[in-house]
Write a protein that holds these residues in place. Sequence first.
Motif, PDB file in Angstrom:
ATOM      1  N   UNK A 112      -1.338   6.570  -3.545  1.00  0.00           N
ATOM      2  CA  UNK A 112      -0.521   6.745  -2.748  1.00  0.00           C
ATOM      3  C   UNK A 112       0.608   5.298  -3.321  1.00  0.00           C
ATOM      4  N   UNK A 113       0.053   4.304  -3.340  1.00  0.00           N
ATOM      5  CA  UNK A 113       0.485   3.497  -3.199  1.00  0.00           C
ATOM      6  C   UNK A 113       1.003   3.514  -5.512  1.00  0.00           C
ATOM      7  N   UNK A 114       0.301   3.892  -6.251  1.00  0.00           N
ATOM      8  CA  UNK A 114       0.971   4.020  -7.403  1.00  0.00           C
ATOM      9  C   UNK A 114       2.113   5.215  -7.103  1.00  0.00           C
TER      10      UNK A 114
ATOM     11  N   UNK B 185       0.819  -1.151  -0.381  1.00  0.00           N
ATOM     12  CA  UNK B 185      -0.289   0.102  -0.293  1.00  0.00           C
ATOM     13  C   UNK B 185       1.531   1.617   0.242  1.00  0.00           C
ATOM     14  N   UNK B 186       0.255   2.661  -0.036  1.00  0.00           N
ATOM     15  CA  UNK B 186       1.038   3.420  -0.115  1.00  0.00           C
ATOM     16  C   UNK B 186       2.035   3.468   0.978  1.00  0.00           C
ATOM     17  N   UNK B 187       2.001   2.857   2.391  1.00  0.00           N
ATOM     18  CA  UNK B 187       2.596   3.086   3.639  1.00  0.00           C
ATOM     19  C   UNK B 187       3.736   1.251   3.444  1.00  0.00           C
TER      20      UNK B 187
ATOM     21  N   UNK C 252      -4.906  22.605  -0.221  1.00  0.00           N
ATOM     22  CA  UNK C 252      -6.000  21.331   0.028  1.00  0.00           C
ATOM     23  C   UNK C 252      -5.456  19.528  -1.986  1.00  0.00           C
ATOM     24  N   UNK C 253      -4.559  19.610  -0.860  1.00  0.00           N
ATOM     25  CA  UNK C 253      -4.065  19.045  -2.577  1.00  0.00           C
ATOM     26  C   UNK C 253      -4.613  17.301  -1.891  1.00  0.00           C
ATOM     27  N   UNK C 254      -5.101  16.375  -3.121  1.00  0.00           N
ATOM     28  CA  UNK C 254      -5.425  15.444  -2.474  1.00  0.00           C
ATOM     29  C   UNK C 254      -6.610  14.849  -0.712  1.00  0.00           C
ATOM     30  N   UNK C 255      -5.258  14.119  -0.121  1.00  0.00           N
ATOM     31  CA  UNK C 255      -6.526  13.782   0.906  1.00  0.00           C
ATOM     32  C   UNK C 255      -6.295  15.371   2.066  1.00  0.00           C
ATOM     33  N   UNK C 256      -6.318  16.345   1.669  1.00  0.00           N
ATOM     34  CA  UNK C 256      -6.356  17.978   2.430  1.00  0.00           C
ATOM     35  C   UNK C 256      -7.900  18.443   1.639  1.00  0.00           C
TER      36      UNK C 256
ATOM     37  N   UNK D 220      -8.851   1.018   0.730  1.00  0.00           N
ATOM     38  CA  UNK D 220      -9.955   0.696   0.353  1.00  0.00           C
ATOM     39  C   UNK D 220     -10.010   2.231   1.007  1.00  0.00           C
ATOM     40  N   UNK D 221      -9.618   3.639   1.032  1.00  0.00           N
ATOM     41  CA  UNK D 221     -10.321   4.554   1.689  1.00  0.00           C
ATOM     42  C   UNK D 221      -9.163   5.511   0.559  1.00  0.00           C
TER      43      UNK D 221
END
Length: 499
Positions: free
Chosen positions: A386-388, A264-266, A474-478, A379-380
């Motif tokens: 993030x994974x990519x 995953x992304x982390x 306000x990028x992506x998760x923000x 799934x979020x």
Amino acid sequence: GGPRQRAAGEGGGQGGSPKTVNVSEVLLSRGLATCQNHRSGDVRAENFEEMVEAEARAVKNKKGIHGGKKPSSGGRMNDLSVNSSAQKSKQFLPFLQRSDRVNAIVDYVLSGHRYKLLVPKQAIALTFALSDVRCPGRNEPYSDEALKYARVHCMQRDVEIEVESIDKMGTFTGKLRLLHGNNKRIDIAEQLLSQGLATIHGYNVSSGSPLTLAQSRAKDARINLWKDYQEPDAQAEAEAESSSGNGAQHQKEEVKIRCVCVVSGGLFYAQKADDEADALLKEVAGLGLSESSAGDSARYQNGEVVLCKYKGDGQVYRARVERYDDKAKTYEVFYVDFGNRDVVTAKELSPIEGNLQLKSSKPLAFACQLAGVKVPKLEEDFGYEAASELQGLIGRGQVLDATVESRSSEVVQGRRPETVARVALTDPETHEAIALELVKQGLARVERNKRSVLHQSDAYAALKEEEEKARKDHLNIWEYGDIGSDDEEDGRPSAWGSR
């Protein structure tokens, strides 16, 4: 003789009244009971004469106990709980692990976390201990309470077990769940923890698991084992750690690694970039599947390390058998040197023959988590982005500089706990701090763990600065402003990248 009871399956009597039979008479007529002798002044059942006649008919016809035949002893039960050994128990381990869940009956409760179980399907009796938890031992405080709780709730009950391993005394260990109506299953370990009658044992339980949460509830309620529990003083603990100056978790470990699978992304799997790993991979690359393996679907056991053909490139790699699906005739495998998983048939597997060193060599792949940041799960929202991004940053096969902050035991994929290294990553070619790049893109946020090594370094200030910029833009998760806290449960997704 007792009151007359309606026999199961009997029709109605004359006039619609229920037709009844006496249970005592039925047992006597089938030779399954005898009449009790009475003295002249004793009170007798109202149907005593009928009972005597029923017994006489059974004697005449040689029914049941009057027939002179020895009663059937039933099927032979192999009792592994008596004078057992690890070697003897291991013979049955593959059969118990082949099915994910095994039905059993609790024959006796030995202690709060140890039981004697009957497994009818395998015709064995065994000693079973709960994994990951321990109840107080004999003569210790609350040992009697734990034993009583387990006996009241488990004795002679139908249960479901997941067998994980065997200890050196031949005791099977794993999970035990009580079976209730509507397919409800209750984890007895979780119940013991929530009652304050057990504690978590070992390091295989993650911080967000149901077991940890159950123990936390008992702590908060101050019940039984936690009656006199006092929360540690965080400030005093930090000062003591600072004065010692050599906390094990604060010792830096520098290592060069290659990412081999992004989960995953982390989260990702990595190999050490050294000559030993290169030599082992080269040796495996020269092997192939043996011709004798085709079609043999019953030879591989859970946990066995075998050779497996990878569908992506047709090459053979080392893999560990995780589970066998008896209906589909397929195996779930884990590529121990690359961290990815697959479902294959027996034709794609082969035993490692004539090379015990290769079979017993430690897996090259180990699980890593980016230290200091929280990244969305797959799934979020923005989990795949993030994974990519992580795949693009570290998935080119380049050597990376890693600083290991700490290690913990958690479930990354599947059901098997494994050691996860929390690492700070840098690409030596571009000098990019990987966590910083994710934060810049608004695909990660800074972890607010004040006891983290990263929190106490100059890199933390840089992360916070980039996080603030991403939040303002306000990028992506923000995108919609501030997001959740660090107290969210840390679940584990299935793998995103492949080998």
